[in-house]
Design a protein around this motif. Structure first.
Motif, PDB file in Angstrom:
ATOM      1  N   ALA A 212      -4.549  12.079  -9.100  1.00 31.46           N
ATOM      2  CA  ALA A 212      -3.291  12.799  -8.911  1.00 31.46           C
ATOM      3  C   ALA A 212      -2.818  12.597  -7.480  1.00 31.46           C
ATOM      4  CB  ALA A 212      -3.475  14.287  -9.197  1.00 31.46           C
ATOM      5  N   ALA A 213      -1.519  12.375  -7.327  1.00 27.51           N
ATOM      6  CA  ALA A 213      -0.930  12.137  -6.013  1.00 27.51           C
ATOM      7  C   ALA A 213       0.008  13.284  -5.655  1.00 27.51           C
ATOM      8  CB  ALA A 213      -0.168  10.810  -5.996  1.00 27.51           C
ATOM      9  N   ALA A 214      -0.038  13.725  -4.420  1.00 31.13           N
ATOM     10  CA  ALA A 214       0.844  14.792  -3.957  1.00 31.13           C
ATOM     11  C   ALA A 214       2.293  14.316  -3.955  1.00 31.13           C
ATOM     12  CB  ALA A 214       0.427  15.238  -2.562  1.00 31.13           C
ATOM     13  N   GLY A 215       3.202  15.252  -4.101  1.00 31.23           N
ATOM     14  CA  GLY A 215       4.623  14.922  -4.069  1.00 31.23           C
ATOM     15  C   GLY A 215       5.095  14.577  -2.664  1.00 31.23           C
ATOM     16  N   LEU A 216       6.263  13.937  -2.591  1.00 35.98           N
ATOM     17  CA  LEU A 216       6.870  13.571  -1.307  1.00 35.98           C
ATOM     18  C   LEU A 216       8.312  14.048  -1.281  1.00 35.98           C
ATOM     19  CD1 LEU A 216       5.712   9.875  -0.696  1.00 35.98           C
ATOM     20  CD2 LEU A 216       4.912  11.906   0.508  1.00 35.98           C
ATOM     21  N   SER A 217       8.774  14.443  -0.106  1.00 39.26           N
ATOM     22  CA  SER A 217      10.186  14.753   0.060  1.00 39.26           C
ATOM     23  C   SER A 217      10.995  13.467  -0.055  1.00 39.26           C
ATOM     24  CB  SER A 217      10.424  15.395   1.426  1.00 39.26           C
ATOM     25  OG  SER A 217      10.160  14.459   2.457  1.00 39.26           O
ATOM     26  N   SER A 218      12.287  13.589  -0.284  1.00 35.49           N
ATOM     27  CA  SER A 218      13.130  12.399  -0.403  1.00 35.49           C
ATOM     28  C   SER A 218      13.109  11.578   0.880  1.00 35.49           C
ATOM     29  CB  SER A 218      14.562  12.799  -0.763  1.00 35.49           C
ATOM     30  OG  SER A 218      15.098  13.688   0.216  1.00 35.49           O
ATOM     31  N   LYS A 219      13.036  12.241   2.026  1.00 36.38           N
ATOM     32  CA  LYS A 219      12.996  11.507   3.292  1.00 36.38           C
ATOM     33  C   LYS A 219      11.686  10.752   3.434  1.00 36.38           C
ATOM     34  CE  LYS A 219      15.130  12.468   7.030  1.00 36.38           C
ATOM     35  NZ  LYS A 219      15.691  13.079   8.268  1.00 36.38           N
ATOM     36  N   ASN A 220      10.579  11.367   3.027  1.00 35.81           N
ATOM     37  CA  ASN A 220       9.296  10.669   3.125  1.00 35.81           C
ATOM     38  C   ASN A 220       9.184   9.528   2.118  1.00 35.81           C
ATOM     39  OD1 ASN A 220       8.148  11.881   5.346  1.00 35.81           O
ATOM     40  ND2 ASN A 220       7.076  13.457   4.171  1.00 35.81           N
ATOM     41  N   VAL A 221       9.851   9.657   0.969  1.00 38.15           N
ATOM     42  CA  VAL A 221       9.900   8.536   0.034  1.00 38.15           C
ATOM     43  C   VAL A 221      10.602   7.357   0.696  1.00 38.15           C
ATOM     44  CG1 VAL A 221      10.917   7.685  -2.116  1.00 38.15           C
ATOM     45  CG2 VAL A 221       9.781   9.921  -2.067  1.00 38.15           C
ATOM     46  N   GLU A 222      11.706   7.635   1.373  1.00 40.28           N
ATOM     47  CA  GLU A 222      12.429   6.565   2.064  1.00 40.28           C
ATOM     48  C   GLU A 222      11.580   5.987   3.187  1.00 40.28           C
ATOM     49  OE1 GLU A 222      16.828   5.712   4.060  1.00 40.28           O
ATOM     50  OE2 GLU A 222      16.278   7.747   3.447  1.00 40.28           O
ATOM     51  N   ARG A 223      10.847   6.844   3.885  1.00 45.51           N
ATOM     52  CA  ARG A 223       9.987   6.376   4.974  1.00 45.51           C
ATOM     53  C   ARG A 223       8.889   5.442   4.466  1.00 45.51           C
ATOM     54  NH1 ARG A 223       9.573  12.304   7.953  1.00 45.51           N
ATOM     55  NH2 ARG A 223      11.202  11.926   9.538  1.00 45.51           N
ATOM     56  N   ILE A 224       8.204   5.855   3.392  1.00 41.68           N
ATOM     57  CA  ILE A 224       7.096   5.020   2.939  1.00 41.68           C
ATOM     58  C   ILE A 224       7.611   3.700   2.364  1.00 41.68           C
ATOM     59  CG2 ILE A 224       6.881   5.934   0.579  1.00 41.68           C
ATOM     60  CD1 ILE A 224       3.810   5.845   1.024  1.00 41.68           C
ATOM     61  N   ARG A 225       8.830   3.683   1.863  1.00 45.98           N
ATOM     62  CA  ARG A 225       9.403   2.433   1.353  1.00 45.98           C
ATOM     63  C   ARG A 225       9.689   1.446   2.488  1.00 45.98           C
ATOM     64  NH1 ARG A 225      13.392   5.051  -3.310  1.00 45.98           N
ATOM     65  NH2 ARG A 225      11.722   5.297  -4.870  1.00 45.98           N
ATOM     66  N   HIS A 226       9.787   1.950   3.702  1.00 46.33           N
ATOM     67  CA  HIS A 226       9.988   1.090   4.867  1.00 46.33           C
ATOM     68  C   HIS A 226       8.670   0.793   5.590  1.00 46.33           C
ATOM     69  CE1 HIS A 226      14.267   2.201   4.413  1.00 46.33           C
ATOM     70  NE2 HIS A 226      14.501   1.062   5.041  1.00 46.33           N
ATOM     71  N   SER A 227       7.556   1.276   5.048  1.00 42.88           N
ATOM     72  CA  SER A 227       6.257   1.083   5.698  1.00 42.88           C
ATOM     73  C   SER A 227       5.537  -0.097   5.072  1.00 42.88           C
ATOM     74  CB  SER A 227       5.388   2.343   5.555  1.00 42.88           C
ATOM     75  OG  SER A 227       6.000   3.454   6.182  1.00 42.88           O
ATOM     76  N   ARG A 228       4.953  -0.919   5.902  1.00 43.82           N
ATOM     77  CA  ARG A 228       4.195  -2.066   5.399  1.00 43.82           C
ATOM     78  C   ARG A 228       2.701  -1.787   5.549  1.00 43.82           C
ATOM     79  NH1 ARG A 228       2.313  -4.798   9.758  1.00 43.82           N
ATOM     80  NH2 ARG A 228       3.351  -4.434  11.760  1.00 43.82           N
ATOM     81  N   PRO A 229       1.866  -2.412   4.720  1.00 48.85           N
ATOM     82  CA  PRO A 229       0.416  -2.215   4.858  1.00 48.85           C
ATOM     83  C   PRO A 229      -0.063  -2.549   6.267  1.00 48.85           C
ATOM     84  CG  PRO A 229       0.907  -3.318   2.798  1.00 48.85           C
ATOM     85  CD  PRO A 229       2.200  -3.264   3.577  1.00 48.85           C
ATOM     86  N   GLY A 230      -0.830  -1.640   6.844  1.00 51.63           N
ATOM     87  CA  GLY A 230      -1.318  -1.837   8.200  1.00 51.63           C
ATOM     88  C   GLY A 230      -0.321  -1.467   9.270  1.00 51.63           C
ATOM     89  N   GLY A 231       0.915  -1.120   8.873  1.00 49.57           N
ATOM     90  CA  GLY A 231       1.951  -0.769   9.848  1.00 49.57           C
ATOM     91  C   GLY A 231       1.974   0.718  10.143  1.00 49.57           C
ATOM     92  N   SER A 232       3.108   1.194  10.627  1.00 49.61           N
ATOM     93  CA  SER A 232       3.224   2.596  11.010  1.00 49.61           C
ATOM     94  C   SER A 232       4.686   3.003  10.977  1.00 49.61           C
ATOM     95  CB  SER A 232       2.648   2.800  12.415  1.00 49.61           C
ATOM     96  OG  SER A 232       3.518   2.241  13.395  1.00 49.61           O
ATOM     97  N   TRP A 233       4.962   4.196  11.491  1.00 48.17           N
ATOM     98  CA  TRP A 233       6.337   4.678  11.566  1.00 48.17           C
ATOM     99  C   TRP A 233       7.203   3.797  12.467  1.00 48.17           C
ATOM    100  CZ3 TRP A 233       7.467   5.706  16.598  1.00 48.17           C
ATOM    101  CH2 TRP A 233       6.407   6.062  17.444  1.00 48.17           C
ATOM    102  N   ARG A 234       6.587   2.952  13.269  1.00 47.37           N
ATOM    103  CA  ARG A 234       7.369   2.054  14.116  1.00 47.37           C
ATOM    104  C   ARG A 234       8.107   0.999  13.297  1.00 47.37           C
ATOM    105  NH1 ARG A 234       2.332   1.622  18.281  1.00 47.37           N
ATOM    106  NH2 ARG A 234       2.841   3.432  19.574  1.00 47.37           N
TER     107      ARG A 234
END
Length: 348
Positions: A212-234
């Motif tokens: 089971a995976a915890a839910g995400l806010s719409s902003k965090n969904v957008e954030r993780i879609r811009h995140s690459r493996p091994g990357g960060s918020w940068r």
């Protein structure tokens, strides 16, 4: 072939049974696990040939423990006293709130001294070796052959970067934690969790409630879609950055809001792994944090390990704490193998 005498023991601060499960896998008979958290009773007893005893470590009946749980050819006391005050994740008021927990290491040492088992196994955070209580523990082990090491679990065939202190002591033979002489196959994230049913944030597997995976806010969904493996918020566009990221102090936390990489070991599984913003806990290619089951697999629990009865709801905070605080099963197994090999050399 000479039969190896039985090693029978107890697991103090047993939690959901990571240490017990690994030691049993190695061939050690753990008769009982002691812990104050009664929510650990179901997973502990459902997956291990051992009984769960709810008890304060400072109120144990040592004579009862000796007669009922330490009656084999050789006896063992194993444990992982809570380590929050030493954790790099403990900060501010949280550190102050847990400041008394170091005394549990002393309590562990006192029990060992009073019982005098043939073997002792301890697993803990590496910072413990720099604290005076560790010297006190070694004094309690006078008369034992003692070896301790700070190990990186990723070097031991475990798909997780996790530095831990391991200690093994013996009254009956010399012990040496000689992991550097062993050959381990490197394990990475995909070895542990690739192939599990895909999930979206907030979903759970109908055939495995712990996947089971915890839910995400719409902003965090957008954030993780811009995140690459091994990357960060940068990696994000500027409009997704939080205020803390824009401050100079935010640069010291590059792994927050990161994704794991399939081809690398995972970061240390903490008690907050189910939260995307708590570390590099984003799934390598799904837009969510790792699931409870995925974290348990990275902790090397078997896929079939039962954490909840069917009538109990999935509570992320509770299960996150139990899984994140557990001793990796494979690390416990390796410590058990070292103990039994040492005994075999002495008696065969």
């Amino acid at each position: 072939m000479i039969d190896i005498p039985s090693v029978v023991g107890v697991d103090l601060f047993c939690g959901v049974g990571g240490l017990t499960h690994g030691l049993e896998k190695a061939g050690i008979n753990i008769k009982a696990g002691y812990d104050l958290d009664d929510s650990c009773k179901f997973p502990y007893e459902s997956n291990n040939h051992s009984k769960f005893i709810k008890s304060d470590i400072n109120e144990l009946d040592l004579e009862e423990m000796r007669s009922e749980c330490l009656s084999g050819d050789y006896s063992l006391i194993a444990g992982c006293p809570p380590c929050q005050p030493f954790s790099s994740y403990s900060q501010g008021s949280r550190r102050k709130r847990n400041s008394e927990d170091w005394k549990l290491v002393g309590s562990f040492g006192s029990i060992v001294k009073n019982i005098g088992p043939d073997f002792v196994i301890l697993e803990n955070v590496p910072q413990l070796v720099n604290h005076p209580i560790f010297s006190d523990l070694l004094i309690c082990l006078e008369g034992y052959s003692v070896d301790w090491r700070v190990v990186q679990t990723a070097d031991l065939g475990i798909p997780q970067n996790r530095k831990r202190l391991v200690l093994i002591a013996s009254k009956v033979c010399e012990v040496k934690i000689d992991f550097e002489c062993w050959k381990f196959e490197r394990k990475v994230v995909k070895d542990a969790i690739l192939g599990l049913p895909r999930l979206e944030a907030g979903d759970s597997d109908p055939f495995d409630r712990i996947h089971a995976a915890a839910g995400l806010s719409s902003k965090n969904v957008e954030r993780i879609r811009h995140s690459r493996p091994g990357g960060s918020w940068r990696d994000w566009p500027s409009h997704l950055l939080a205020d803390c990221h824009r401050r100079a102090s935010g640069a010291t936390y590059p792994s927050v809001y990161g994704r794991m990489s399939w081809d690398l070991p995972s970061p240390t599984i903490t008690t907050q792994f189910f939260g995307y913003g708590s570390g590099r806990f984003g799934h390598p290619d799904s837009d969510r944090a790792i699931s409870l089951r995925e974290a348990a697999l990275l902790q090397t629990f078997p896929k079939e390990y039962k954490f909840l009865p069917d009538d109990r709801p999935v509570v992320f905070k509770t299960l996150g704490r139990q899984i994140g605080n557990a001793v990796p099963v494979q690390l416990a197994y390796l410590m058990g193998v070292v103990l039994l090999r040492s005994l075999r050399r002495a008696v065969c």
